[in-house]
Structures are given as structure tokens and as C-alpha cells.
Design a protein around this motif. Structure first.
Motif, short mmCIF file in Angstrom:
data_model
loop_
_atom_site.label_atom_id
_atom_site.label_comp_id
_atom_site.label_asym_id
_atom_site.label_seq_id
_atom_site.Cartn_x
_atom_site.Cartn_y
_atom_site.Cartn_z
N LEU A 121 -80.06 0.61 27.10
CA LEU A 121 -79.14 1.24 28.15
C LEU A 121 -78.36 2.54 27.09
N MET A 178 -80.57 -5.17 34.68
CA MET A 178 -80.04 -4.28 33.90
C MET A 178 -81.29 -3.50 33.09
N LEU A 193 -81.56 -0.24 34.93
CA LEU A 193 -80.69 0.81 34.66
C LEU A 193 -80.92 1.57 33.27
N CYS A 194 -81.90 0.88 32.51
CA CYS A 194 -82.38 1.31 31.12
C CYS A 194 -82.65 2.90 31.15
N GLU A 195 -82.44 3.70 29.96
CA GLU A 195 -83.22 4.84 29.81
C GLU A 195 -84.68 4.80 29.98
#
Length: 159
Positions: free
Chosen positions: A29, A77, A80-82
Motif C-alpha cells: 500500500l 487490500m 488497492l496496492c501499488e
């Protein structure tokens, strides 16, 4: 405060796993040098980890806080991470001196990279070097998982 003292090494081709390992998928993240925030799925469990900056004279030491989270949350999640996901199989081996080694065999865009880590109670704590241990890469940012997510091992050959 949680503190991690860890040394990292490359692994010689002579190493062979003693047992099957555990699949790990992780994303970031935040991967800025001052802090990394990692989401990990390890087996059937999810984790959220916050790590402080490492490098310089204290390359082996940094703040670390890790919390188990529902695996469904970890999957959400990860989306949503890079960009860039680290995929690996982790093998655990205990050395004769009692130290536990985590050997990560990377897959995907980091295929061919095998790294071993040992956690220590103090930076100057002695430990046995298994025969399969190669060059130390503690503090070499290229081998940080957060860096491997953005600059995978397969691209190093092009440099």
C-alpha cells in the motif's frame, strides 16, 4: 515498539528444500523508504505489516508491526496496492545452532531469485552460516521485497 533485526543472504544453487513450503502473495500500500505498508496472504491467513526505514549503519534493524487480518480483507487490500505483486514460496529451516532461516523462492517476475533471512535478537548476535548460504545482501535495497515488487529480478538482466 516492535523491532526487527534481520540479515539477508543469497542462496547457493546447492540448496534444496527439506520440506514443502508455504505460498505467499504480497503487495504494498506504501513502499516509500520511510515506511512500507505490506498486505500479505500466507497460506490461509492474511496480514498487514508496517515497517520503518532501514539502511545505513543500522541496515539490519528497523521498526516492524504486524497484525493478522481476515484473509478476505487481505485479498481486497491487494487490489488497492501499488502495481507489482511479490509471489514466493517460503521454506523454513532450523540450523544446528537453533536459528530459524526463512528461504524465499520467488516466482513470477522474480523467478530465479532465492533469498534467505535470519532474525536475530541483537545486531552482533553470532549465528551459524549454513553451507548453502551465499553473499550477504542485508541493506542492498534491490533485494527488499518492496523494491522487487516495483523492479523485479527479471529486469535486472537488462541493466
Amino acid at each position: 515498539m516492535g523491532v526487527e533485526i534481520e540479515r539477508k543472504f543469497l542462496v547457493q544453487p546447492s540448496w534444496h528444500p527439506a520440506a514443502s513450503g508455504e505460498e505467499i502473495a504480497q503487495g504494498y500500500l506504501s513502499s516509500v523508504p520511510e515506511r512500507t505498508v505490506r498486505v500479505r496472504i500466507r497460506g490461509a491467513k492474511g496480514y498487514l505489516t508496517v515497517k520503518g526505514k532501514n539502511g545505513g549503519a543500522d541496515a539490519a534493524r528497523r521498526a516492524e508491526f504486524e497484525y493478522e487480518i481476515p484473509v478476505a480483507d487481505a485479498r481486497a487490500m491487494l487490489a488497492l496496492c501499488e502495481p507489482g505483486l511479490c509471489e514466493k514460496v517460503r521454506h523454513l529451516e532450523r540450523a544446528a545452532d537453533g536459528h530459524d532461516w526463512e528461504i524465499d523462492v520467488f516466482h513470477g517476475r522474480n523467478e530465479g531469485l532465492i533469498v534467505a533471512e535470519v532474525e536475530l535478537g541483537a545486531e552482533d548476535e553470532p549465528f551459524e552460516r549454513p553451507s548453502w548460504l551465499g553473499k550477504e545482501v542485508t541493506g542492498d535495497e534491490r533485494y527488499y521485497n518492496s523494491s522487487l515488487a516495483q523492479h523485479p529480478y527479471e529486469t535486472w538482466k537488462q541493466l
